[in-house]
Design a protein around this motif. Structure first.
Motif, mmCIF file in Angstrom:
data_model
loop_
_atom_site.group_PDB
_atom_site.id
_atom_site.type_symbol
_atom_site.label_atom_id
_atom_site.label_comp_id
_atom_site.label_asym_id
_atom_site.label_seq_id
_atom_site.Cartn_x
_atom_site.Cartn_y
_atom_site.Cartn_z
ATOM 1 N N PRO A 38 0.764 -1.253 0.000
ATOM 2 C CA PRO A 38 0.000 0.000 0.000
ATOM 3 C C PRO A 38 0.798 1.308 0.000
ATOM 4 O O PRO A 38 0.556 2.172 -0.852
ATOM 5 N N LEU A 39 1.738 1.487 0.940
ATOM 6 C CA LEU A 39 2.440 2.775 0.996
ATOM 7 C C LEU A 39 3.277 3.029 -0.257
ATOM 8 O O LEU A 39 3.303 4.141 -0.782
ATOM 9 N N PRO A 99 5.312 -0.425 10.639
ATOM 10 C CA PRO A 99 4.999 -1.221 11.835
ATOM 11 C C PRO A 99 3.490 -1.251 12.100
ATOM 12 O O PRO A 99 2.957 -2.226 12.596
ATOM 13 N N SER A 100 2.798 -0.137 11.777
ATOM 14 C CA SER A 100 1.335 -0.106 11.913
ATOM 15 C C SER A 100 0.793 0.902 10.904
ATOM 16 O O SER A 100 1.538 1.710 10.354
ATOM 17 N N TYR A 101 -0.524 0.835 10.681
ATOM 18 C CA TYR A 101 -1.159 1.803 9.769
ATOM 19 C C TYR A 101 -1.956 2.834 10.571
ATOM 20 O O TYR A 101 -2.965 3.357 10.097
ATOM 21 N N ASP A 102 -1.478 3.142 11.787
ATOM 22 C CA ASP A 102 -2.163 4.127 12.636
ATOM 23 C C ASP A 102 -2.267 5.489 11.937
ATOM 24 O O ASP A 102 -3.220 6.226 12.150
ATOM 25 N N ASN A 103 -1.261 5.805 11.129
ATOM 26 C CA ASN A 103 -1.280 7.088 10.402
ATOM 27 C C ASN A 103 -1.908 6.954 9.018
ATOM 28 O O ASN A 103 -1.729 7.819 8.166
ATOM 29 N N ALA A 110 7.287 7.598 5.746
ATOM 30 C CA ALA A 110 7.815 6.592 4.821
ATOM 31 C C ALA A 110 8.873 7.185 3.891
ATOM 32 O O ALA A 110 9.848 6.527 3.535
ATOM 33 N N ILE A 111 8.688 8.461 3.502
ATOM 34 C CA ILE A 111 9.689 9.131 2.657
ATOM 35 C C ILE A 111 10.696 9.879 3.526
ATOM 36 O O ILE A 111 11.896 9.834 3.287
ATOM 37 N N GLY A 112 10.197 10.556 4.567
ATOM 38 C CA GLY A 112 11.102 11.240 5.491
ATOM 39 C C GLY A 112 11.570 12.590 4.984
ATOM 40 O O GLY A 112 10.995 13.172 4.057
#
Length: 299
Positions: A38-39, A99-103, A110-112
């Motif tokens: 997904p991301l 680690p989770s999809y909380d966001n 993910a890109i930073g």
């Protein structure tokens, strides 16, 4: 493969130019080739849509490449599109899972932090034009708008959407790019910005509901008359890679490893690193590569 195309518009007073696209099929094709999670799908998909929109405002034969480099887990995201409608995209970490999809599917982490480098290629030009800016959000659209303002003094609004189903599969992808020409009155910019804030157009949702490119543009341009320009370039997921070019990657393995593959009667799966297209290399072809390396080592 695709009947999708970019639609271009311009305000009646020629001060605002707009591009809108439904790019669902080419983004689906990228996901099918690279098996992106997904991301990565959202990151590469949005980058592809952004590149398509930017390329549509260039001239025949020109192309644009976007390279997002960050210190996040995706490391980098690359997309390239031409005025003619060819597009491809890639990340070196297509199967990254947070680690989770909380966001949700936020790309910021993910890109930073990092940079967006844009290369514009023109036919017969030895070196492309390069521009680099710091990433302001990592969410792709805002970073493209920041680049246009910093490098070309063009104020713009970039809205990109990639909608995934509960299995992470692409259901819709598209976007809108609105560019205000330098010297335009602030009231025009304020009107577009106010429209965006009041209506909060959700590109993914609108595409899922069957919106046409003109309907994607309408909420942003409310109160500003605009018309469509002719632009009949169909979109195609395209990479100039060839089997010969990709097979050369096997030459780096060396004779011993190639012989091991021949002994095991194993055909090789080789993937183009830029577009994700897979190629199968048969055992006789591996034998030919090994023979060629051996001959070259004798000289």
């Amino acid at each position: 493969m695709s009947k999708e195309r970019v639609h271009r518009f311009v305000s009646k007073d020629l001060t605002v130019r707009i591009a809108a696209v439904n790019a669902t099929e080419v983004v689906k094709h990228m996901q099918d080739l690279q098996h992106t999670y997904p991301l990565a799908t959202v990151a590469v998909g949005r980058s592809m849509v952004g590149a398509i929109l930017m390329a549509s405002q260039l001239k025949d034969g020109q192309m644009v490449g976007l390279l997002f480099r960050g210190n996040g887990a995706l490391q980098s995201v690359y997309a390239e599109a031409s005025y003619d409608g060819h597009v491809r995209g890639y990340t070196p970490n297509p199967q990254y899972q947070p680690p989770s999809y909380d966001n949700g599917l936020s790309l910021k982490e993910a890109i930073g932090n990092g940079t967006l480098s844009v290369a514009r290629h023109q036919p017969f030009q030895k070196q492309p034009f390069h521009g680099t800016v710091e990433l302001v959000s990592g969410e792709i659209g805002q970073d493209i708008a920041h680049y246009l303002h910093q490098s070309h003094q063009i104020r713009s609004l970039v809205s990109l959407g990639v909608y995934l189903d509960t299995f992470g599969k692409v259901q819709a992808a598209g976007g809108v790019l609105i560019e205000v020409m330098p010297g335009v009155e602030d009231s025009v910019v304020e009107r577009i910005q106010q429209n965006y804030e009041d209506k909060k157009p959700n590109i993914s949702k609108m595409l899922m509901e069957g919106a046409t490119p003109e309907q994607l543009v309408a909420p942003f341009m409310d109160g500003i008359p605009f018309e469509e320009l002719e632009h009949d370039k169909s979109l195609e997921y395209f990479c100039p890679c060839t089997k010969d070019r990709v097979v050369r990657a096997l030459e780096t393995l060396g004779e011993e490893e190639l012989q091991d593959m021949i002994n095991k009667n194993e055909e090789a799966d080789v993937t183009c690193q830029i577009c994700g297209k897979p190629y199968k290399v048969s055992v006789p072809e591996i034998q030919d590569i090994k023979n060629r390396i051996h001959k070259e080592s004798m000289h």
